[in-house]
Design a protein around this motif. Structure first.
Motif, short mmCIF file in Angstrom:
data_model
loop_
_atom_site.label_atom_id
_atom_site.label_comp_id
_atom_site.label_asym_id
_atom_site.label_seq_id
_atom_site.Cartn_x
_atom_site.Cartn_y
_atom_site.Cartn_z
N GLY A 76 -7.53 8.41 9.83
CA GLY A 76 -6.71 9.15 10.80
C GLY A 76 -5.29 8.61 10.93
N GLN A 77 -5.03 7.44 10.41
CA GLN A 77 -3.69 6.83 10.54
C GLN A 77 -2.64 7.67 9.82
N ARG A 78 -1.49 7.87 10.47
CA ARG A 78 -0.42 8.68 9.87
C ARG A 78 0.21 7.93 8.70
N LEU A 79 0.66 8.70 7.75
CA LEU A 79 1.24 8.09 6.56
C LEU A 79 2.59 8.70 6.28
N PRO A 80 3.43 7.96 5.59
CA PRO A 80 4.81 8.41 5.45
C PRO A 80 5.01 9.67 4.62
N SER A 81 4.28 9.82 3.55
CA SER A 81 4.64 10.93 2.67
C SER A 81 3.39 11.50 2.02
N THR A 82 3.55 12.51 1.25
CA THR A 82 2.40 13.08 0.55
C THR A 82 2.23 12.37 -0.77
N LEU A 83 1.16 11.64 -0.88
CA LEU A 83 0.85 10.97 -2.15
C LEU A 83 -0.30 11.75 -2.77
N GLU A 84 0.09 12.63 -3.67
CA GLU A 84 -0.86 13.62 -4.18
C GLU A 84 -2.15 13.01 -4.72
N GLN A 85 -1.99 11.92 -5.43
CA GLN A 85 -3.18 11.35 -6.08
C GLN A 85 -4.21 10.90 -5.05
N LEU A 86 -3.72 10.30 -3.96
CA LEU A 86 -4.65 9.79 -2.94
C LEU A 86 -5.27 10.96 -2.17
N VAL A 87 -4.54 12.06 -2.08
CA VAL A 87 -5.11 13.26 -1.46
C VAL A 87 -6.21 13.80 -2.37
N ALA A 88 -5.88 13.88 -3.67
CA ALA A 88 -6.84 14.45 -4.62
C ALA A 88 -8.12 13.64 -4.67
#
Ligand SMILES: Cc1ncc(COP(=O)(O)O)c(C=O)c1O
Length: 466
Positions: free
Chosen positions: A31-43
């Motif tokens: 749930g911790q907010r993160l600075p940017s969209t890191l596509e690989q970690l989303v995938a």
């Protein structure tokens, strides 16, 4: 997160790994907010992004702290110092202390053919021929029994050269004797079944039989090969016998006709199987090759195994099984579950190698070469070590055994020899039970006739102080 701008690892990779580790060891929480969209970690499901909410650490991740990943995955984490428990099957083969005589390639190493004499140019042109314009069929999955034209070539060869009774429908192409034995054991044996193995004998076979859960019954060999009467006394109920009748491994004798018939008779009466390993029978130097045991079988009880490891080269990983027809569907089922089918390209090249006469030429050349190497070795052993060692076995194959007095320290000899680049195998290492003979097994396939006298001289210097 430690980022090293001078590192060869790209920055994005360092950021990715930094986040992944931080999540796995709980430094960054679900749930911790993160600075940017890191596509690989989303995938990969470590981050999730929601419209309007930005990117956060995935809430589905377990909310607990984990021990940090060890820097080296082979280093056990703290608290797990004891060896992990394995199921009995995984530990069916005893782990052995390293055997220095199998640690290198060179003078007297067993199972080493004259690879430097293999016609590499011919072979590579055959591989190129079949790689250049392959038929789509050859790039797809193939027949679990093997490439049909290759099986035809093998069957013809076995009928004419080895007196094996077979048709291409009996022949299954495998990745060597070892896979042939693995499949055979899976089809014919239940865990707990007893199998006769030659004593002394070939460890590769014993290991694969043990892995299938078989219980090994060591049966002594004498100058006529496997002692069938002793086998019946040791374990009359065995379900199979593993034998090397053409050239006993390691002692080198040929199984006599009466023993062959006695073994087949025992198998017929008790419903047992005979597994014939015909690993180097092409080479006999003082008589014609002896026909295979399989050719005498009238009851379809013999599973015949051959290999190209000795006649061509071992890294080819190619051998064959000759299977009684009624068992073929069972063998196919096991094979399909194991590796589906054998690789096609080497089989197409080997088919041409055999059909275009290269195989026969190579065999003839190697027979003359090995006969010379063997004669040189026997002579040198007689001159240098004749009072300590006696050569036993027939003039055949690519290795010979020498025996010594009882309690001769063959292990020590082999160990010291290996420190001088001589790879002799102690005879006592080929026994499952208490060794009844001491001596050495010397391979000469990969040792040139020029090298042999000086290598035997070096061996004498190892033996003399003992
Ligand atoms: C008795 C015996 N059988 C078979 C083989 C060959 O095994 P593979 O065909 O798996 O290379 C060897 C090789 O050393 C051997 O000594």
């Amino acid at each position: 997160m430690a980022i090293d701008r001078r590192s060869a690892r790209p920055l994005y990779r360092q950021v990715y790994e930094g986040y992944r580790e931080a999540i796995l060891d709980g430094r960054v929480r679900p749930g911790q907010r993160l600075p940017s969209t890191l596509e690989q970690l989303v995938a990969e499901g470590y981050f999730e992004s929601r419209v309007g909410a930005g990117t956060v650490v995935a809430r589905s991740l377990p909310d607990e702290r984990r021990p940090p990943l060890p820097p080296d995955p082979d280093r056990a984490p703290r608290g797990r110092r004891r060896p992990r428990r394995l199921l009995p099957r995984g530990s069916a083969i005893r782990l052995r202390a390293p055997e220095p005589w199998l640690g290198g390639w060179g003078a007297f190493r067993v199972s080493q053919p004259a690879v430097e004499r293999f016609p590499v140019a011919v072979w590579s042109s055959l591989l190129a021929r079949h790689s250049r314009n392959p038929l789509a069929r050859m790039l797809n999955y193939g027949d679990p029994m093997g490439h049909r034209p290759f099986r035809e070539a093998v069957a013809t060869y076995l009928r004419t050269a080895r007196a094996v009774r077979c048709e291409p429908d009996n022949v299954m192409v495998v990745s060597g004797s070892q896979q042939a034995l693995a499949i055979t054991a899976r089809v014919l044996l239940e865990p707990g079944h007893h199998v006769w193995v030659e004593e002394p004998g070939y460890r590769g076979a014993r290991d694969v039989l043990s892995l299938a859960g078989a219980r090994l019954a060591p049966v002594p060999v004498d100058h006529e090969g496997l002692d069938v009467t002793a086998g019946m006394a040791v374990c009359a109920r065995a379900r199979a016998a593993y034998v090397t009748p053409s050239h006993q491994y390691p002692l080198g004798m040929t199984m006599s006709a009466s023993r062959r018939l006695q073994l087949l008779d025992w198998a017929r009466r008790t419903g047992a199987w005979v597994i014939e390993d015909d690993y180097d029978s092409e080479y006999r130097y003082e008589s014609f090759p002896i026909g295979a045991l399989q050719g005498l079988d009238r009851d379809a009880r013999v599973i015949y195994i051959g290999t190209f490891s000795k006649i061509l080269f071992p890294s080819l990983r190619c051998g064959y099984l000759v299977i009684p027809l009624d068992l073929v569907p069972r063998f196919v089922a096991v094979r399909e579950a194991m590796d589906i089918f054998p690789a096609s390209l080497p089989q197409t090249a080997l088919t041409d190698f055999i059909n275009e006469g290269e195989f026969g030429r190579h065999l003839r050349r190697m027979r003359a070469l090995y006969a010379d190497r063997r004669a040189t070795l026997v002579e040198a052993l007689g001159q240098e070590l004749g009072s300590d060692l006696s050569v036993i076995g027939d003039a055949a194959g690519m290795h010979l055994a020498v025996t010594a007095r009882p309690r001769w320290p063959d292990h020590v000899v082999a160990l010291r020899a290996s420190q001088r680049g001589l790879w002799v195998m102690p005879l006592s290492s080929c026994y499952l039970g208490k060794p009844t003979r001491r001596g050495l097994v010397l391979g000469y396939g990969g040792t040139t006739a020029v090298e042999i006298p000086s290598a035997v001289h070096r061996l004498r210097r190892v033996i003399a102080p003992l």
